[in-house]
Structure formats: C-alpha cells, structure tokens
Design an enzyme around this catalytic site. Structure first.
Site, short mmCIF file in Angstrom:
data_model
loop_
_atom_site.label_atom_id
_atom_site.label_comp_id
_atom_site.label_asym_id
_atom_site.label_seq_id
_atom_site.Cartn_x
_atom_site.Cartn_y
_atom_site.Cartn_z
CG HIS A 88 -2.07 -0.87 1.16
ND1 HIS A 88 -2.91 -1.08 2.23
CD2 HIS A 88 -2.57 -1.60 0.14
CE1 HIS A 88 -3.88 -1.91 1.85
NE2 HIS A 88 -3.69 -2.24 0.60
CE1 TYR A 98 -6.81 0.48 4.79
CE2 TYR A 98 -5.64 2.56 4.63
CZ TYR A 98 -5.64 1.18 4.60
OH TYR A 98 -4.46 0.52 4.38
CD GLU A 140 -1.33 1.17 4.67
OE1 GLU A 140 -2.13 2.11 4.59
OE2 GLU A 140 -1.66 -0.02 4.45
NE ARG A 204 1.54 -3.54 -14.02
CZ ARG A 204 0.39 -2.86 -14.10
NH1 ARG A 204 0.12 -1.92 -13.21
NH2 ARG A 204 -0.47 -3.11 -15.06
N GLY A 271 13.35 -13.67 -10.84
CA GLY A 271 13.39 -13.77 -9.38
C GLY A 271 14.81 -13.61 -8.83
N PRO A 274 15.98 -9.93 -6.09
CG PRO A 274 14.19 -11.00 -5.01
CD PRO A 274 14.68 -10.57 -6.34
CG PHE A 381 8.45 -10.63 -8.94
CD1 PHE A 381 8.83 -10.30 -7.65
CD2 PHE A 381 9.44 -10.72 -9.91
CE1 PHE A 381 10.16 -10.06 -7.32
CE2 PHE A 381 10.78 -10.48 -9.60
CZ PHE A 381 11.14 -10.16 -8.30
P1 FAD Z 1 0.44 -6.53 -16.15
O1 FAD Z 1 -0.27 -5.56 -17.00
O2 FAD Z 1 0.47 -6.29 -14.70
O3 FAD Z 1 -0.12 -7.96 -16.46
C1 FAD Z 1 0.34 -9.11 -15.74
C2 FAD Z 1 -0.43 -10.29 -16.28
O4 FAD Z 1 -1.82 -10.03 -16.10
C3 FAD Z 1 -0.25 -10.54 -17.78
O5 FAD Z 1 0.81 -11.43 -18.03
C4 FAD Z 1 -1.54 -11.15 -18.17
O6 FAD Z 1 -1.47 -12.55 -17.96
C5 FAD Z 1 -2.54 -10.56 -17.20
N1 FAD Z 1 -3.33 -9.50 -17.85
C6 FAD Z 1 -2.89 -8.30 -18.28
N2 FAD Z 1 -3.89 -7.61 -18.84
C7 FAD Z 1 -4.99 -8.41 -18.76
C8 FAD Z 1 -6.33 -8.28 -19.17
N3 FAD Z 1 -6.75 -7.19 -19.82
N4 FAD Z 1 -7.18 -9.29 -18.90
C9 FAD Z 1 -6.77 -10.41 -18.26
N5 FAD Z 1 -5.50 -10.59 -17.86
C10 FAD Z 1 -4.63 -9.61 -18.10
N6 FAD Z 1 9.21 -7.62 -12.25
C11 FAD Z 1 10.45 -7.55 -12.81
O7 FAD Z 1 10.56 -7.68 -14.04
N7 FAD Z 1 11.56 -7.31 -12.04
C12 FAD Z 1 11.49 -7.16 -10.69
O8 FAD Z 1 12.52 -6.96 -10.03
C13 FAD Z 1 10.20 -7.23 -10.08
N8 FAD Z 1 10.05 -7.07 -8.74
C14 FAD Z 1 8.80 -7.11 -8.17
C15 FAD Z 1 8.66 -6.94 -6.80
C16 FAD Z 1 7.41 -6.99 -6.21
C17 FAD Z 1 7.28 -6.83 -4.72
C18 FAD Z 1 6.26 -7.18 -7.01
C19 FAD Z 1 4.88 -7.20 -6.40
C20 FAD Z 1 6.39 -7.35 -8.38
C21 FAD Z 1 7.65 -7.32 -8.98
N9 FAD Z 1 7.81 -7.49 -10.35
C22 FAD Z 1 9.06 -7.45 -10.90
C23 FAD Z 1 6.64 -7.69 -11.25
C24 FAD Z 1 6.19 -6.38 -11.85
O9 FAD Z 1 5.73 -5.49 -10.84
C25 FAD Z 1 5.01 -6.54 -12.84
O10 FAD Z 1 3.97 -7.19 -12.22
C26 FAD Z 1 5.37 -7.34 -14.05
O11 FAD Z 1 6.54 -6.81 -14.60
C27 FAD Z 1 4.26 -7.33 -15.10
O12 FAD Z 1 3.89 -6.01 -15.38
P2 FAD Z 1 3.05 -5.63 -16.67
O13 FAD Z 1 2.47 -4.29 -16.47
O14 FAD Z 1 3.86 -5.84 -17.92
O15 FAD Z 1 1.94 -6.74 -16.69
#
Ligand code: FAD
Length: 394
Positions: A88, A98, A140, A204, A271, A274, A381
């Site tokens: 958050h 909230y 928070e 993201r 992965g 970290p 992630f």
């Molecule tokens: P998103 O738009 O978030 O989509 C993710 C998935 O959702 C897609 O593959 C698809 O399957 C689905 N989707 C998307 N759109 C739709 C739709 N319209 N309908 C249905 N399903 C859908 N990533 C890294 O690369 N490096 C890191 O170091 C990293 N660290 C992270 C740390 C944490 C704590 C967290 C929570 C996440 C981390 N991530 C990391 C992941 C990153 O934040 C993103 O989630 C990831 O890169 C995907 O982002 P995106 O916007 O391309 O995909």
C-alpha cells in the site's frame, strides 16, 4: 481486539462471507471505480483487476484476518499485515481512502447477501474491517514517517539501459530533483509509475538492485501479455518516470531469518533480483555467513544478471553458486531444482523468488527436508494470493 458481542456473529458468518467474498470483491471494485475513477490512476493495477488477482488478494486478506483474530484473540497476523502495508505504501495509499473502500465494500456485501445481512452482522463485519484498516493505517503511517522525505513519488531520469538475460533490461535511473532519497534495505522494491497507452498512470513494483546513492536501479522482464513492461522497455535514456520510496519486508534478518544460520537463496528467472540485492549487502558488509545460491533458468543465456550474481558469490568468503538449467550441459544440474542434491540443513534460512509454481515446489521440498515453514521467506512478483491461503504458515 474483537468485541465479545461481535465474536459469535463473525464465527457464525465467516463461512458464508469466505465463500462469497470472491463474488463480492469484483462488485466492490466495480462500484468503487465507477464512483472514484481517479483511484485507478496511479494506484490500483488495471491488469490485476481484469485478471482478478487483486480482488482475490483483498478478499483473502479480510477473510484471513477474521479467521486469525478468532483463533488468536490477543494478536494480529503481523506478517500478512506487514506485507500488505508495504505494498500500500509503495502505491501511496492514504488513510483517507479507507472510508472509501469501506463504503463500496459494504455496499457490495449488502447487495450480495441481501436479507441474510442483518444490522447485527453488518455491525460485526464493520468492526472487523476497521480493526484491520486501523492496523494497516498505523503500519503505513510508520512506513511513511521512516522515509527521508514526505513525498510519495519523485521524478527519476533514465541514465542507462543494458540488456541482460532474455527479454530483461537493467535500468539505472538518477534522481531528477533535489528530494532526499531514503536508503533502501536489500530486498526492497519501488513502485514505478508511467503512463499506459491511453494516458492512465499505472504503477508496477520492481526490486531494487545495488546502485549508487542518488540512483535507483531495477531489472525489468518483458511480459508480452502485460500492460506496462512493454512500455517500460521502450524507455529511452533521458526519459522521466515517477518512483516511490523503497518498501518491502522480505529483507535479510526479517521474520524467521537468523543471521547466524546458513542462508539458502533460491531464484528462477527474473526472481534473481532480490538475491542480487542480498548478495551485494552481504559482500559489502564482509559477511562470513554460509550462503548457498541456487538459480534455476532455461540456459546461461536466459539467466538475467548472471555475471553480477557470480561475482558477488566469488567475493563472499563462504558462498557457493549452484545452477539448475534446462539446457543440457550448461549448469551444475540439468532440469528443475531438486533439493535432495543440496543437503539443506534443517536450521537453514531460505529465501525464494520466481514464478509461483517454482516457489511452491521448492518450499514443499524444503519443508519435506525438515526446514520449518517459518524459516522460508518468499517474494511474489504480483498480488499475494499465496501467503493468504497458505495453511502451513497459519
Ligand atoms: P500486467 O499488465 O500487470 O499484467 C500481468 C499479467 O496479467 C499478464 O501477463 C496477463 O497474464 C494478465 N493480464 C494483463 N492484462 C490483462 C487483461 N486485460 N485481462 C486479463 N488478464 C490480463 N518484475 C520484474 O521484471 N523485475 C522485478 O525486479 C520485479 N520485482 C517485483 C517486486 C514486487 C514486490 C512485485 C509485487 C512485483 C515485482 N515485479 C518485478 C513484477 C512487476 O511489478 C510486474 O507485475 C510485471 O513486470 C508485469 O507487469 P506488466 O504491467 O507488464 O503486466
């Protein structure tokens, strides 16, 4: 603590709420975004809504919170609350939101439960909601207060981009204004906000890699089905993005990690991020801890930040790197991670990061090998649907 009046009502209605909450939460989000479309701008992930993972994570947290406080009247599920509060805070969620969430969540509960929802039941669940919300608000506030500045996001300029592994870009950003930067703890992440194709701002999270003091460095894996990584991969040197302060509680020494015990770091694919941060922290402090780094990938070519990982392992006195690669002859072992090849001691601390099936597989093998569940940390992630439903942790 839950009141004596509400306790039997929550006990009696938890099964029905738990069963229906997966239907209630999408309706709640529909209502909330219809009334407050601004919340989708920069705060909630549109993809997680469409995919249904964020609603499920929220649904899970309310039901898990209620069952936890029923079973443990004098405490809260600290690990779950901490994970949620950090996420958050990385999105800049404020206390004022909230009551908004409460309003639309309870409208959706009322619509779903119909006549089942008596005023007494509504009152008891209102109490649960505010117990959880107040605990999160407190956490928070503490997280915001611990930052070196009072802003939620600051502008950063892209300084350098380098390809690493397959479809991964290693980005280094530098601060584009004079706002003081908080020092990150290894394992923490930032939210990066940029505009989606239609102009809506989307955040993201990305794990921070070692960098210079005025910089934030992240490695981003392209998700071709995703909304934001294709846009982030198009960033050019000089472009500006908004970056949050660092958050995240999957850090060395947190929760079940005892720094005197052997440390096992398990990563797959992206992965790795970290683990690179942990290794850098250990190398910088001259740690003599026993460290076993286990990485799984398709091949040496797809393995992101491979050389950096190997160089930290080399710097550490008591560390070794073991790879499980699908391509024959390229790694120490061929195929999936097999714990029986590693002889993990029962007192080991383990950190896991990679696709969910990878982490679930490694965790089950570790538990079978005698490593207690509370000594195993993991970073997901995406919205955390695992911790919430992880009976072993409970
Ligand atoms: P998103 O738009 O978030 O989509 C993710 C998935 O959702 C897609 O593959 C698809 O399957 C689905 N989707 C998307 N759109 C739709 C739709 N319209 N309908 C249905 N399903 C859908 N990533 C890294 O690369 N490096 C890191 O170091 C990293 N660290 C992270 C740390 C944490 C704590 C967290 C929570 C996440 C981390 N991530 C990391 C992941 C990153 O934040 C993103 O989630 C990831 O890169 C995907 O982002 P995106 O916007 O391309 O995909």
């Amino acid at each position: 603590m839950l009141s004596a009046k509400s306790r039997p009502i929550i006990e009696a209605t938890l099964p029905v709420i738990a069963e229906r909450i997966n239907d209630i939460t999408p309706d709640f989000y529909r209502r909330m975004f219809a009334a407050r479309p601004d919340l989708m701008d920069g705060m909630f992930s549109r993809s997680s809504q469409l995919e249904g993972t964020q609603p499920k994570a929220l649904a899970g947290s309310i039901a898990v919170f209620a069952s936890y406080i029923l079973a443990n009247p004098d405490s809260y599920p600290d690990e779950v609350l901490s994970r949620v509060a950090h996420k958050h805070a990385s999105l800049g969620l404020r206390e004022e939101e909230y009551p908004t969430v409460y309003k639309y969540l309870f409208e959706a509960i009322a619509a779903n439960l119909g006549d089942i929802l008596t005023p007494e039941i509504a009152e008891a669940w209102t109490e649960v909601y505010w117990l959880m919300a107040d605990a999160l608000i407190k956490l928070e506030k503490g997280l915001y207060a611990s930052q070196a500045n009072e802003v939620m996001f600051a502008p950063f300029r892209l300084l350098e981009r380098k390809e690493t592994g397959e479809n991964v870009i290693d980005f280094t950003f530098e601060a584009a204004n004079a706002v003081a930067m908080t020092d990150a703890v290894a394992g923490q992440y930032v939210s990066i906000v940029t505009k989606a194709k239609d102009g809506l701002r989307q955040a993201r999270q990305f794990t921070l890699l070692p960098s210079q003091k005025n910089q934030r460095r992240v490695a981003i894996k392209l998700d071709t089905a995703g909304e934001m990584t294709p846009i982030l991969h198009e960033l050019a040197v000089g472009d500006i993005v908004e970056v949050s302060n660092p958050y995240g509680d999957v850090t060395l020494g947190a929760f079940g990690d005892d720094a005197t015990k052997p440390l096992y770091l398990f990563s797959a694919g992206i992965g790795v991020t970290p683990m690179i941060a942990f290794l850098s922290e250990l190398a910088t402090s001259g740690s003599e801890r026993e460290v076993v780094v286990v990485h799984a990938d398709r091949s040496t070519a797809t393995w992101p930040l491979r050389e950096e990982m190997a160089s930290y392992v080399e710097k550490l006195k008591n560390a070794r790197l073991i790879s499980f690669l699908e391509t024959a002859g390229e790694g120490d072992y061929e195929g999936r991670v097999d714990i029986s090849k590693l002889e993990v001691p029962a007192n080991a601390s383990a950190y896991l990061c990679g696709p969910l099936p990878f982490m679930q597989g490694v965790r089950s093998q570790l538990v079978e090998a005698g490593v207690p569940g509370q000594q195993i940390q993991y970073e997901i992630f995406g919205p955390d649907q695992w911790m919430l439903h992880d009976q072993a942790r409970a």
